[in-house]
Write an enzyme that holds these catalytic residues in place. Structure first.
Site, PDB file in Angstrom:
ATOM      1  N   LYS A  52       1.046  -1.116   0.317  1.00  0.00           N
ATOM      2  CA  LYS A  52      -0.249  -0.308   0.373  1.00  0.00           C
ATOM      3  C   LYS A  52       0.529   1.362  -0.104  1.00  0.00           C
ATOM      4  CE  LYS A  52      -4.035  -2.636   2.112  1.00  0.00           C
ATOM      5  NZ  LYS A  52      -4.624  -2.365   3.484  1.00  0.00           N
ATOM      6  N   GLN A  79      -4.392  -1.240   9.423  1.00  0.00           N
ATOM      7  CA  GLN A  79      -4.991  -3.240   9.212  1.00  0.00           C
ATOM      8  C   GLN A  79      -4.926  -3.905   9.724  1.00  0.00           C
ATOM      9  OE1 GLN A  79      -4.107  -3.101   5.794  1.00  0.00           O
ATOM     10  NE2 GLN A  79      -3.859  -5.045   6.356  1.00  0.00           N
ATOM     11  N   ASP A 122     -11.057   2.738   3.947  1.00  0.00           N
ATOM     12  CA  ASP A 122     -11.064   1.290   3.817  1.00  0.00           C
ATOM     13  C   ASP A 122     -12.523   1.250   3.386  1.00  0.00           C
ATOM     14  OD1 ASP A 122      -9.167  -0.535   4.108  1.00  0.00           O
ATOM     15  OD2 ASP A 122      -9.111  -0.550   6.412  1.00  0.00           O
TER      16      ASP A 122
HETATM   17  N1  GUN Z   1      -6.958  -7.196   6.071  1.00  0.00           N
HETATM   18  C1  GUN Z   1      -6.732  -7.605   5.320  1.00  0.00           C
HETATM   19  N2  GUN Z   1      -7.667  -6.604   3.720  1.00  0.00           N
HETATM   20  C2  GUN Z   1      -7.567  -6.004   4.507  1.00  0.00           C
HETATM   21  C3  GUN Z   1      -8.136  -4.570   3.997  1.00  0.00           C
HETATM   22  O1  GUN Z   1      -8.419  -4.038   2.834  1.00  0.00           O
HETATM   23  N3  GUN Z   1      -8.101  -3.138   4.701  1.00  0.00           N
HETATM   24  C4  GUN Z   1      -7.607  -2.885   6.078  1.00  0.00           C
HETATM   25  N4  GUN Z   1      -7.969  -2.430   6.991  1.00  0.00           N
HETATM   26  N5  GUN Z   1      -7.012  -4.602   6.993  1.00  0.00           N
HETATM   27  C5  GUN Z   1      -6.925  -5.622   5.409  1.00  0.00           C
END
Ligand code: GUN
Length: 296
Positions: A49, A93, A116
Site C-alpha cells: 500500500k 490494518q 477502507d
Molecule cells: N486486512 C486484509 N485486508 C484488509 C483491508 O482491505 N483493509 C484493512 N484495513 N485490513 C485488511
C-alpha cells in the site's frame, strides 16, 4: 480459451489516472496507515500500500505500533489523525491483536477519511445507494470494476443486471459489502460461506462465482466439471500462503474449464490496492470540496 484477467494491468490503468490528477493538485493527499504488531501478511499488505501511494504522489505516514499497545492508545492515535487537516485518509490494518476490539477502532475513524470504507456510515450509504459522496470498500469496488470490464454496460444498463452471482465468504471486508454493491448493479445475488452445506447446490446455476474465504481448494475441478457451464466466470479474492506460495480458493486446474478467471496471484490483489489509492484521492477531493475525478 479461458480469458485471464490481468489485475496488474487494470491496476496500472487506475493508478496512472490517479497520478495524473494528483500531479495537478497544489496540495497533495496524505495518508496515515496504522499497523499493530508484526503479522507477516499484514507487513506485506502494508508495504504494498505504501509503495503504491509513493508511485502516485500520495505522502504516507506509517505508524507501526507495538503488539501490546492498548486500545485507548490506538484510539488516541486515530483521533489525532482525524483532527489533523494534513491527513486525508486513515487505514488501520486488520487483523488487530485479540485484546483490541475492531468495532470501536473502525467507528473511531472519521468517515470522510475512512479509505477502507468500513465505517458504518459508509456501509450504510452504500446500502441505501446514497447520492451523498462516500467511500467504498476497496476490494468489492475493485471486483465490481473487474466485472464491469468482463460484462460491459449495455444502453446505460449494468452488464451485471440479472446475472446470477454467488458470493462465497461473508466477511465485512469483502463478501458482505460486495453483495450490496452487486445488488446495486441489479445482480441476483446468493450468499454462501465456507461452512455452507452442499455448496454445489448453490453454485450449479451461477453465471459468476466470487470466492473470498481463504480456504485453498474450496473450488476444485470435480465441482466445476459438475457445474458444467462453459461460460462460467470465477473471481478469486482468496489469498493464502501454502508452502511459501500465494494461492486462491480455486485450484489452478479449474482455470481451463472457465470462460473467465481472475488468477491468484495477479488478479484481485493489485486491483484492490489501486482502488485504495483511488479512495484516498476521492477522500481528499470530498474534504476539499473538489469534484471527485472520473476514473475509468
Ligand atoms: N486486512 C486484509 N485486508 C484488509 C483491508 O482491505 N483493509 C484493512 N484495513 N485490513 C485488511
Amino acid at each position: 480459451m479461458t480469458k485471464y484477467i490481468d489485475g496488474k494491468e487494470i491496476a496500472v490503468k487506475i493508478k496512472t489516472q490517479v497520478k495524473n490528477h494528483i500531479d495537478q493538485l497544489e496540495k497533495k493527499p496524505r495518508f496515515a496507515v496504522i499497523q499493530v504488531g508484526s503479522q507477516s501478511a499484514s507487513e506485506v499488505y502494508v508495504r504494498n500500500k505504501i509503495k503504491a501511494c509513493k508511485e502516485v504522489g500520495i505522502e504516507t505516514v506509517y505508524a507501526h505500533l507495538d503488539e501490546g499497545i492498548s486500545e485507548q492508545s490506538l484510539l488516541g492515535l486515530v483521533e489525532g489523525f482525524n483532527q489533523s487537516s494534513d491527513f486525508h485518509g486513515i487505514l488501520v490494518q486488520l487483523p488487530l491483536p485479540k485484546h483490541i476490539s475492531i468495532e470501536p477502532v473502525i467507528e473511531a475513524i472519521d468517515p470522510l477519511k475512512d479509505v477502507d470504507g468500513f465505517h458504518p456510515l459508509n456501509v450504510g450509504r452504500l446500502t441505501v445507494k446514497s447520492t451523498t459522496p462516500y467511500l467504498h470498500p476497496c476490494t468489492p469496488w475493485g471486483i465490481v470494476h473487474i466485472l464491469d470490464t468482463v460484462f460491459p454496460k449495455k444502453n446505460q444498463e449494468s452488464g451485471l443486471r440479472a446475472k446470477r452471482i454467488v458470493v462465497i465468504g461473508q466477511s465485512l471486508i469483502v463478501g458482505r459489502p460486495l453483495s450490496i454493491m452487486l445488488q446495486n448493479e441489479g445482480a441476483t445475488v446468493t450468499m454462501c460461506d465456507k461452512f455452507t452445506h452442499h455448496l454445489y447446490d448453490h453454485l450449479r446455476n451461477a453465471d459468476i462465482i466470487i470466492t473470498a474465504t481463504g480456504v485453498p481448494g474450496l473450488i476444485d475441478r470435480d465441482m466445476v466439471k459438475k457445474i458444467n457451464n462453459p461460460n462460467l466466470t470465477i473471481v478469486d479474492a482468496g489469498i493464502t500462503k501454502v508452502d511459501g506460495k500465494i494461492v486462491g480458493d480455486t485450484n489452478k486446474d479449474v482455470y481451463d474449464l472457465l470462460e473467465t478467471v481472475t488468477p491468484v496471484p495477479g488478479g484481485v490483489g493489485p486491483v484492490t490496492i489501486a482502488f485504495l489509492i483511488r479512495n484516498i484521492l476521492k477522500a481528499f477531493c470530498i474534504q476539499n470540496n473538489l469534484p471527485v475525478p472520473v476514473i475509468k
